[in-house]
Enzyme design. Structure first.
Site, mmCIF file in Angstrom:
data_model
loop_
_atom_site.group_PDB
_atom_site.id
_atom_site.type_symbol
_atom_site.label_atom_id
_atom_site.label_comp_id
_atom_site.label_asym_id
_atom_site.label_seq_id
_atom_site.Cartn_x
_atom_site.Cartn_y
_atom_site.Cartn_z
ATOM 1 C CE1 TYR A 140 -3.579 -2.464 0.160
ATOM 2 C CE2 TYR A 140 -2.987 -2.933 2.414
ATOM 3 C CZ TYR A 140 -3.730 -3.215 1.300
ATOM 4 O OH TYR A 140 -4.620 -4.257 1.311
ATOM 5 C CE LYS A 190 1.862 -17.677 -2.548
ATOM 6 N NZ LYS A 190 1.106 -18.920 -2.484
ATOM 7 C CG ASP A 222 -1.347 -20.301 -0.653
ATOM 8 O OD1 ASP A 222 -0.589 -20.118 0.324
ATOM 9 O OD2 ASP A 222 -0.977 -20.920 -1.666
ATOM 10 C CG ASP A 246 -7.123 -4.976 3.721
ATOM 11 O OD1 ASP A 246 -8.156 -4.982 4.413
ATOM 12 O OD2 ASP A 246 -6.964 -4.222 2.753
ATOM 13 C CG ASP A 250 -12.422 -7.531 6.155
ATOM 14 O OD1 ASP A 250 -12.032 -6.897 7.169
ATOM 15 O OD2 ASP A 250 -13.014 -6.986 5.209
#
Ligand code: NAD
Length: 355
Positions: A140, A190, A222, A246, A250
């Site tokens: 970001y 990752k 994943d 992020d 959620d």
């Protein structure tokens, strides 16, 4: 005097903030902490009044305060504004100006609400995890970024960047929090394909040497997304970067039912901004039916993390659990056989339970 900056915001923000402040004042009356509040307009309402979603005076108050409470910002009225003055810029501006690098989102199952989850009872019963998301780095903020002309078409670029100190400080937050819980950290990356997260794994492993009483595991993102649905109870503290966090936070929050139940903290040391994870919910704003529990539990996190008032924090959490046990529900968590109450009544019931 412990000082709190209040950014009620837009939509249901002011409605849920009012209940959270009411509960905090009730706690204060009992424990005599002596909180002082300063109103600090942020978001769409602030834009209407001052032409910016983060007025300098509000930012100064947030910087001066020990803690910031934010209701929610945004709404259809401001959706056509330039990106630079949208209400959400106020929130992002606060996070970056206060360098709030550690986002903490607990996801805990309240037993009476098990049936509000979209997953089976045996999967979600007993979920009690915290997602620690790094909040000021990663893709970001990394450069280069942007969209440029490229061989007759366009090319979009964002860059994943983390430095050793950034990873080091967020890893410490996770290990410290784990020490007060079940002493398990699962670091999500990752590292099999992204060098940046290979560094993440290396630094987390290094910091862990100072926290040998905490168990550390690593998981690819994943797999983590899958494990959270398959067997969420395996997680205690989940540590991850900004973009993976992020998404995973959620996902974790929805395991436990309504978005109206979940608090969050964004910290830099003791200083923190506390907010429900939901938005301004324009569809129900002004109707008096919003669930204030996420905001009320955010105040409990504030007592815990910024003010070290553990006992007072537990009193709020226990009162929320008892009100739910007694069958009171706002519309978002209502099920047949329970008693539907509005925003203000839910706040009053929680205060009554605390007394
Ligand atoms: P939202 O979280 O506002 O609402 C999603 C759904 O959940 C809606 O149906 C809403 O009614 C319901 N809901 C949310 N909070 C609730 C509560 N406390 N009680 C009962 N129901 C609740 O998300 P959205 O609709 O995508 O966004 C609306 C606005 O909020 C947008 O402008 C968005 O940018 C903004 N937003 C702000 C924040 C923030 O301030 N931190 C976070 C997310 C979205």
């Amino acid at each position: 005097m412990p000082l709190i900056a209040l950014c009620a915001g837009d939509g249901i923000g002011p409605e849920v903030a009012a209940e959270a402040v009411k509960v905090l004042k009730a706690v204060d009356a009992k424990h005599r902490i002596g909180f002082e509040f300063m109103e600090a307009p942020v978001g769409g309402g602030a834009y209407d009044l001052f032409g910016t979603p983060l007025p300098a005076e509000s930012l100064a108050k947030a910087k001066k305060a020990d803690a910031v409470f934010l209701g929610a910002v945004g709404g259809p009225k401001w959706e056509k504004l330039d990106y630079s003055v949208r209400p959400e810029r106020g929130l992002l501006g606060l996070r970056s100006e206060l360098d709030l690098y550690a986002n903490i989102r607990p996801a805990k199952m309240f037993t009476p609400l098990i049936d509000a989850s979209t997953l089976k009872r045996e999967v979600v019963e007993g979920i009690d995890m915290v997602v620690i998301r790094e909040l000021t780095g990663d893709i970001y903020f990394g450069k280069p970024r942007g969209v440029e002309k490229y061989e007759g078409g366009k090319r979009g670029v964002n860059t994943m960047v983390y430095t050793t100190p950034e990873i080091d400080r967020i890893a410490r937050v996770a290990f410290e929090i784990a020490r007060k819980r079940r002493k398990k950290v699962c670091s999500v990356d990752k590292a099999n394909v992204l060098e940046c997260t290979e560094l993440w794994r290396e630094v987390v492993t290094e910091v862990h040497k100072e926290y040998q009483d905490v168990e550390l595991s690593h998981m690819y993102v994943d797999n983590a997304a899958m494990q959270m649905i398959r067997n969420p109870r395996q997680f205690d503290v989940v540590l991850t970067g900004n973009i993976f966090g992020d998404i995973l936070s959620d996902e974790a929050s929805m395991l436990t039912g309504s978005i109206g139940m979940l608090p969050s903290a964004s910290l830099n040391g003791k200083k923190g901004m506390y907010e429900p994870i939901h938005g301004s919910a324009p569809d129900i704003a002004g109707k008096g039916i919003a669930n204030p529990i996420a905001s009320i539990l955010s105040m409990a996190m504030m007592l815990d993390y910024t003010f070290d008032q553990k006992q007072a924090a537990r009193e709020i959490e226990d009162a929320v659990a008892r009100v739910l046990d007694k069958g009171f529900r706002t519309a978002d968590i209502y099920s047949p056989g329970t008693a539907k109450v509005g925003t203000t009544e839910m706040g009053n019931l929680i205060i009554k339970e605390m007394q």
